[in-house]
Structure formats: C-alpha cells, structure tokens
Design a protein around this motif. Structure first.
Motif: not given
Length: 78
Positions: A14, A16-17, A19, A24-30
């Motif tokens: 988990n 944050y992206a 800008s 900050r928006t949450k994102k997944l780093q696969e």
C-alpha cells in the motif's frame, strides 16, 4: 489467484500516489510477478511457477532445487 510470489512471498504494497499539489491518493504497488517455466533437474521435468523477477535472478544464481529447499517449497505440487 492472488498476486503473491510462490518462492519469496512478495506481494502488493500500500502506498500513496502524490500529485504536484501534494494531494495523496492510495494506490497499490504490485510485485513484478511472472509465470515462468523452470527446469527442475531432480524431478526431470518443467515446473511452472508464479515468481517475482528477484526470485528468477536467485534461481539463476543458486539453482531451483537449492532455492526451493531454502524457502521450504515442495516442487512436487507444481
């Protein structure tokens, strides 16, 4: 099937992206997972595994049987 490396156990992280305005928006780093057919010399057959690219490098360095023994993976199930 979940995106988890069968050899190393790597999975998504988990994060944050962020800008330019620092929103900050949450994102997944696969994890960088690949389906890979690897020759298993002890079993005298191909084994198809879902492994990370780091695990591929480790298999090339140590060998599949040694690495599987280290992580406690039974290759007869694959």
């Amino acid at each position: 099937m979940s995106r988890v490396c069968t050899m190393t156990g790597k999975k998504a992280n988990n994060a944050y992206a962020v800008s330019h305005s620092h929103r900050r928006t949450k994102k997944l780093q696969e994890a960088n997972l690949q389906w890979k057919r690897v020759w298993w010399s002890e079993g005298n057959r191909w084994v198809k595994l879902r492994i990370s690219t780091k695990a591929i490098k480790t298999i090339e360095k140590k060998g599949l049987a040694v690495f599987a023994r280290e992580v406690g993976l039974n290759l007869n199930l694959y």
